[in-house]
Design a protein around this motif. Sequence first.
Motif, PDB file in Angstrom:
ATOM      1  N   ARG A  80      -2.153  -2.325  -7.669  1.00 54.10           N
ATOM      2  CA  ARG A  80      -1.258  -2.820  -8.796  1.00 54.10           C
ATOM      3  C   ARG A  80      -0.602  -1.569  -9.097  1.00 54.10           C
ATOM      4  O   ARG A  80       0.453  -1.491  -9.284  1.00 54.10           O
ATOM      5  N   PRO A  81      -1.304  -0.441  -9.541  1.00 57.45           N
ATOM      6  CA  PRO A  81      -0.620   1.002 -10.073  1.00 57.45           C
ATOM      7  C   PRO A  81       0.197   1.467  -9.064  1.00 57.45           C
ATOM      8  O   PRO A  81       1.522   2.014  -9.295  1.00 57.45           O
ATOM      9  N   GLU A  82       0.154   1.260  -7.691  1.00 56.96           N
ATOM     10  CA  GLU A  82       1.087   1.751  -6.664  1.00 56.96           C
ATOM     11  C   GLU A  82       2.292   1.140  -6.613  1.00 56.96           C
ATOM     12  O   GLU A  82       3.349   1.711  -6.545  1.00 56.96           O
ATOM     13  N   GLY A  83       2.271  -0.071  -6.538  1.00 56.15           N
ATOM     14  CA  GLY A  83       3.293  -1.130  -6.768  1.00 56.15           C
ATOM     15  C   GLY A  83       4.163  -0.830  -7.871  1.00 56.15           C
ATOM     16  O   GLY A  83       5.392  -0.925  -7.837  1.00 56.15           O
ATOM     17  N   GLU A  84       3.601  -0.843  -9.163  1.00 54.92           N
ATOM     18  CA  GLU A  84       4.320  -0.542 -10.374  1.00 54.92           C
ATOM     19  C   GLU A  84       4.952   0.877 -10.453  1.00 54.92           C
ATOM     20  O   GLU A  84       6.109   1.000 -10.688  1.00 54.92           O
ATOM     21  N   ALA A  85       4.055   1.912  -9.877  1.00 60.13           N
ATOM     22  CA  ALA A  85       5.008   3.284  -9.695  1.00 60.13           C
ATOM     23  C   ALA A  85       6.011   3.153  -8.775  1.00 60.13           C
ATOM     24  O   ALA A  85       7.224   3.648  -8.837  1.00 60.13           O
ATOM     25  N   TRP A 145       0.733  -1.163   0.034  1.00 60.34           N
ATOM     26  CA  TRP A 145      -0.124  -0.116   0.114  1.00 60.34           C
ATOM     27  C   TRP A 145       0.831   1.296   0.095  1.00 60.34           C
ATOM     28  O   TRP A 145       1.082   1.950   1.078  1.00 60.34           O
ATOM     29  N   VAL A 146       1.415   1.591  -1.259  1.00 59.13           N
ATOM     30  CA  VAL A 146       2.439   2.677  -1.378  1.00 59.13           C
ATOM     31  C   VAL A 146       1.677   4.225  -0.949  1.00 59.13           C
ATOM     32  O   VAL A 146       2.503   4.659  -0.427  1.00 59.13           O
ATOM     33  N   ASP A 147       0.563   4.326  -1.619  1.00 59.83           N
ATOM     34  CA  ASP A 147      -0.029   5.592  -1.533  1.00 59.83           C
ATOM     35  C   ASP A 147      -1.136   5.734  -0.604  1.00 59.83           C
ATOM     36  O   ASP A 147      -2.382   5.212  -1.093  1.00 59.83           O
ATOM     37  N   LEU A 148      -1.122   6.325   0.682  1.00 56.13           N
ATOM     38  CA  LEU A 148      -2.082   6.221   1.749  1.00 56.13           C
ATOM     39  C   LEU A 148      -3.147   7.210   1.359  1.00 56.13           C
ATOM     40  O   LEU A 148      -4.210   7.135   1.817  1.00 56.13           O
ATOM     41  N   SER A 149      -2.943   8.050   0.273  1.00 58.26           N
ATOM     42  CA  SER A 149      -3.795   9.069  -0.180  1.00 58.26           C
ATOM     43  C   SER A 149      -5.084   8.306  -1.134  1.00 58.26           C
ATOM     44  O   SER A 149      -6.097   8.614  -1.368  1.00 58.26           O
ATOM     45  N   CYS A 150      -4.513   7.088  -1.509  1.00 60.26           N
ATOM     46  CA  CYS A 150      -5.534   6.103  -2.473  1.00 60.26           C
ATOM     47  C   CYS A 150      -5.628   6.888  -3.831  1.00 60.26           C
ATOM     48  O   CYS A 150      -6.619   6.311  -4.527  1.00 60.26           O
ATOM     49  N   GLU A 151      -5.018   7.650  -4.249  1.00 59.77           N
ATOM     50  CA  GLU A 151      -5.484   8.362  -5.516  1.00 59.77           C
ATOM     51  C   GLU A 151      -5.204   7.352  -6.738  1.00 59.77           C
ATOM     52  O   GLU A 151      -6.186   7.270  -7.762  1.00 59.77           O
ATOM     53  N   LEU A 152      -3.863   6.716  -6.792  1.00 59.38           N
ATOM     54  CA  LEU A 152      -3.751   5.488  -7.689  1.00 59.38           C
ATOM     55  C   LEU A 152      -4.819   4.643  -7.798  1.00 59.38           C
ATOM     56  O   LEU A 152      -5.315   3.976  -8.838  1.00 59.38           O
ATOM     57  N   SER A 153      -5.148   4.053  -6.513  1.00 63.04           N
ATOM     58  CA  SER A 153      -6.098   2.864  -6.652  1.00 63.04           C
ATOM     59  C   SER A 153      -7.613   3.360  -6.733  1.00 63.04           C
ATOM     60  O   SER A 153      -8.332   2.501  -7.269  1.00 63.04           O
TER      61      SER A 153
END
Length: 336
Positions: free
Chosen positions: A271-276, A206-214
């Motif tokens: 997935r997009p967070e892990g890729e980024a 869970w890279v982005d806790l703002s969840c914009e990408l997810s």
Amino acid sequence: MPSVPEVTPRVPRPTPVLERDPSLQSRLVGGALRFTVRPLLHRMPGRPLPIRAARAAIDRASRLLPTDRRVRIERVRDPQLHNGHVVKAEWVIPDGHGADDAAVLYLHGGGYVVCSPQTHRGLTTRLAVDNAMPVLVPHYRLAPEHPFPAALEDALEAYRWLLARGFTRIVVAGDSAGGHLAAGLTAEINRHELPAPAGLVLYSPWVDLSCELSLAEDALVRDPYISPHTARRVGRLVAGTRMDPRMALLSLEWSQLPPVLIQIGGAEVLRPEGEAFAELLMAAGAPVDLQVWPGQMHVFQLLNKILPDADEAMRETASFIGSVIEGRRPGLTVVA
């Protein structure tokens, strides 16, 4: 398994994935969760009282799970008081473990608000047995009672605990929020000029806790059980009234990078967070193995006794850990 080529997840082009179809078991489990657990999680309020109730229920249920007989579990309660509190953890020791200076530090997931070392024994005991090395799983403090950086402070103390006991080859690992914590710990280790870990393993981080990408991904991929809307509400509880810069993994400058393994489910919104994150680390010069497992859900590795895909992912993990412990994948020192 070769590293996946560099990806750019912020533009609409496909990411290379592993060339395999998900097992029938994975499809059945994912479908069942999509119509049962996900609707409940999506409606769960991001408030302290429901979260505490969910935590208590999960902890009670985890006590019913059997523990692998090939390991023994020891409780750690050590007054190593760098930050004024006791180091509390679970020490998972496999039968006939090998090198005395090698260990895994595992940081469990649960959105920083639920779960415990006991809930994740399906992963930690497998790591201990597969790699013939002990696994330390901290009881790090949880939000909302203890917002960030309480968990990071506890993880750093656990790493110091291992160093103080002569462990010089340490692999830091974690899943979901624990993956966020494991990555943040790696940066914190560098900031405190401590010996670098031998490797970093991230399951569905869970890279982005703002969840914009997810949130953007949720319209394209119906994750079997993760609701990014609920995750964003929980993220606000974890961050507290002010976002700590150390939480923004995609904005940090990375240096002294160990080899990294990132495993992501192809059917999950994270997935997009892990890729980024993989792209960021590769740009900084880190040796990164990014594995996208087709059709798999969030932290599918927890079901390694049920899903053949998860079993194979754990064997890939063991291969990676073996290579970094033996020094076959040297890390890079990068000054950002």
